[in-house]
Design an enzyme around this catalytic site. Sequence first.
Site, PDB file in Angstrom:
ATOM      1  N   LYS A   1       0.848  -1.196   0.000  1.00  0.00           N
ATOM      2  CA  LYS A   1       0.000   0.000   0.000  1.00  0.00           C
ATOM      3  C   LYS A   1       0.883   1.246   0.000  1.00  0.00           C
ATOM      4  CE  LYS A   1      -3.940   1.993   2.553  1.00  0.00           C
ATOM      5  NZ  LYS A   1      -4.764   1.890   3.779  1.00  0.00           N
TER       6      LYS A   1
ATOM      7  N   SER B   1      -9.725   1.669   2.953  1.00  0.00           N
ATOM      8  CA  SER B   1      -8.869   2.467   2.091  1.00  0.00           C
ATOM      9  C   SER B   1      -7.846   1.639   1.312  1.00  0.00           C
ATOM     10  CB  SER B   1      -8.121   3.498   2.929  1.00  0.00           C
ATOM     11  OG  SER B   1      -7.277   2.852   3.863  1.00  0.00           O
TER      12      SER B   1
ATOM     13  N   SER C   1      -9.886  -0.724   7.111  1.00  0.00           N
ATOM     14  CA  SER C   1      -9.291  -0.519   5.784  1.00  0.00           C
ATOM     15  C   SER C   1      -8.578  -1.720   5.184  1.00  0.00           C
ATOM     16  CB  SER C   1      -8.324   0.665   5.818  1.00  0.00           C
ATOM     17  OG  SER C   1      -9.048   1.861   5.849  1.00  0.00           O
TER      18      SER C   1
END
Lengths: 489, 89, 475
Positions: free
Chosen positions: A79, A154, A178
């Site tokens: 990420k 997210s 997330s």
Amino acid sequence: MKDLTQLTAKEINSGIKNKQFKASEVMSSFLEQIDAKDKELNAFITLNDKAMDLANAVDNKIASGEDIGALGGVPIAIKDMLCTEGLKTTAGSKMLENFIPPYSATVVNKLEQSGAIVIGKCNQDEFAMGSSNETSYYGNCKNPWNTDYVPGGSSGGSAVAVAASMAPISIGTDTGGSIRQPANFCGVVGVKPTYGRVSRYGIIAFASSLDQAGPFSKTIEDSAMVLESICGEDPFDATSSANTDLSFVSSLNNDLKGLKVGLPKEYSDGEIDGEVAAAVETAKKQLADLGCEFVEVSLPYTKYAVPIYYIIATSEASSNLARYDGVRFGHRADFKDKPAADLLDFYSRNRGEGFGTEVKRRITLGTFTLSSGYYDAYYNKACQVRRLLQQNFTDTFKQCDVLLSPVTATPAFKIGERIADPITMYKNDIFTTSTNLAGLPGLSLPVALHSNGLPVGVQLTAGAFQESHLLNIAHKLEQSIGFKGEIHS
Amino acid sequence: MDIENVASLARLQLSEDEKIKFKEQMGSILNYFEDLKDVNTEGVEALVTPTDINKDYRKDGSVSWDKASDALEIAPLKKGNLFQVPPVV
Amino acid sequence: MIGDWKPVIGLEIHAQLNTESKMFSNDSTAFGQGDNANISPVSLGLPGALPVVNKKAIENSIKTGLALNCKIRGTSVFARKNYFYPDLPKGYQISQFDKPLCEEGYVEFHINDQVKRVGITRAHMEEDAGKSTHHGDYSLINLNRAGVPLLEIVSEPEIETPAEAAEYARTVRQILRFLDVCDGNLEEGSLRCDCNVSVMKKDATEFGTKVEIKNINSFRFVEKAIDYEIKRQIEVIESGGEIMQETRLFDSTKNKTYSMRKKEQAHDYRYFPDPDLLPVQVSDEWVSEIKSTLPELPRDMAKRFQQDYGLPEYDASVLTQEKSLAQYFEQAAKESSNAKAASNWVMVELQRELNDKKIDIENSPISASRLAQLIQLIDKKVISGKIAKKVFAFMLEDDKNPEDIVKEKNLVQITDESALEKMVDEIIASNPGQVEQYKAGKTKLFGFFVGQAMKASKGQGNPEIINKLLKSKLG
């Protein structure tokens, strides 16, 4: 040859070790897959142009008989919240459009020490603020099961990278769901460890008391392997735990007989999609067959979880994001034509241009909840109720070993459907935020396909530092459910 | 909420559109937070970081960072090795 | 007190704690390094960087707290003080707010022959900001100082005169230096002093509006700045004006305080506990362990010097200004077994010499042992006090012990009576006129004969023997 992109991390690592295939072949297969799919899915913001060289280096090690590590030769997608030295790290924001970190997150260092190869940096909601990946400055990332739908957020890009076989494993961060929510929307495994398990050093902070990094994978076993690599005390993170119970893989096959599964009363209230509820029932039935017992538990304070979460997360974020001021790194407005009137103007323009609307909304909210005259009513009050909520969980885990619940009330929603309404979007986190507030480990495990063709999973939550228990139960459940997360497109 | 004041405290330039939207949204978000008022928290200690680990502190000792010059390279504006900003006095 | 006005003064002293690395990161605290040389992801406030507390900074703070008679909190909390400034990399300063490490202490010092006690409200740990320099249409930022550990010591507003304020600050500095937790260097900024000053009517019950004076870099200026500020405030009020709550700076060339430019907006620091740092837990065991390592503090040491060495109060307090001076004195006193002489030599000859040449006692060209040897040479009558001063001067120049110098320069006192008698006889023989006058009753001339004899002996004749000989010869 078999499609290498369909293999698990474990299979890839052992295949390379047994010389069935080369690390470079693995890497090129995944890079080809990215080439073929990512134009549409947009899971990656940046690819690592050194990935092939690193794969070749693994092959050289194999050739000279050296140990390549437990994740040796396995590509991993990261990420864009995690700093990677020399590799652009944007947090999904224009603010960090040109940010090349001069250091790597501890998690990244640990993965590299285990032999994993960073294949690229994943798309995400800007500064992890969002539940749909729609707040990314780098465009929507799309759900591979149906590209009209959001992948969740997210950590949307990290979930999609694994779901679409562009990487066998990936790393996300979970502040209020997330990891678990996008895993659920994309039909992959996603694990959020206990607060303090994984060092936060080098991970761009959203909310310091809630953030934890964790893996996405196709199997629980792969996640267990990744966790064994990334967990552990870090001298650079004062909140990282010295807990040394890291035998996640070896406990996967323990017998579940007599284990108590808690069913939170509050998590079945409200508007839960029928097929989501059915997935929980399926899991329950399988767990019963595996010898588990069930107990209904009550977590009355969880109904306050979303407000507590949004107050605490935005308060912390308003302070954590103050460092993006355009002085030492990051976006600086163009002052050539219109010089800064004063420092206020200098900062406001740098930050006003660098941050997107959702980030600004949350900074505004968090600045307010900490401000003079409101601190007690909002921030401090939320922290007090957080204590009560944590106590709720502590008491509950005296009665049971894990909690079984939905991850979200519905499967993935359509792109654009909720973005205009922040509260509806925030409420999406209703089953996931409590875990972060209490600092507990939790995971999302795919169970079935919804009639709309999107995957549906369940959430398992355990007591603090009970990951080996949690993964053991999830692994056995995964085996008996036999969900095949293969996307037929 | 006085959006302009809060935005200035947070050093955030907001567009007119954002100001209008935020004003309305903050109202309903804060309203949503009102539920918390029902909880009796008298005498409850605030929970800040959800862990009770208590580890030893860092031993004093300095290390020179070999990436210091890389770190200065990414600055938007520098003079020599110093960060340059508009006049602060 | 000025007329019926009463000043109310409180001091905030920022002491840089002696550590090798910063408060929350392992970059160096060394002074005078290259621009932005002492940096790390943490002190730059890079995305993802996290603070980790330096143990020595906590220990030094506890030490100081104990020496300032404070209570040490079992659980103290680091909080973020949020504000934007280019030299503040994270957009917040990590400090302590409602739960500081040390609270409710006091210090005592002598002033005007009385003991004054000033309460310490709190002493809390925090990190320093960086440094901005201004160049017309731009400013430059150096972060070498950013993150350096500070202890902020806040006094109660119990100081009543400018002189007390300066003496309070000197006393705190003296304690910090005795503890070896801060070098107390005002010029390099390792000790900084902010003064809060207000005035109130003698019989008033409420404090007046307070003004903060910042950036004062000497204790003499503390006194002058406060003195000016008190007079200014009284004048403003008496001429019908009002005191504004503001920050002022002291201009030492004009001896005046002046207002800093108006701030953009009211501060709202939005303090909240730093979630990156768990509360600082200090066990009773840790406190007692640190307590057991505390050195003797200046006031205790001064008392002991009076008792053990019979020094007057003044001497004892001068000699304990600095720990190194006190240690020097004590070694010289012990080794010479003549404390009074050691005290005189240190306070007069040595201090004058060191002050002239701006040398620290640590780097004194004459060691305490050698000074003790010199004192012993006098006490054993090997040399006279007068010759001793000569030897002392040679010792400043040459790295040699006094005995060698005395031998080398042939400065040993002449106690051989027959040798001296010869000299005396010659003097009497060659000054018949003076001898006649002396005998006629001009006894004042005795000094002349002594002088001549000393001259003839190059100052080395034992004065007692010379006196005795002259008396008997001149009748």
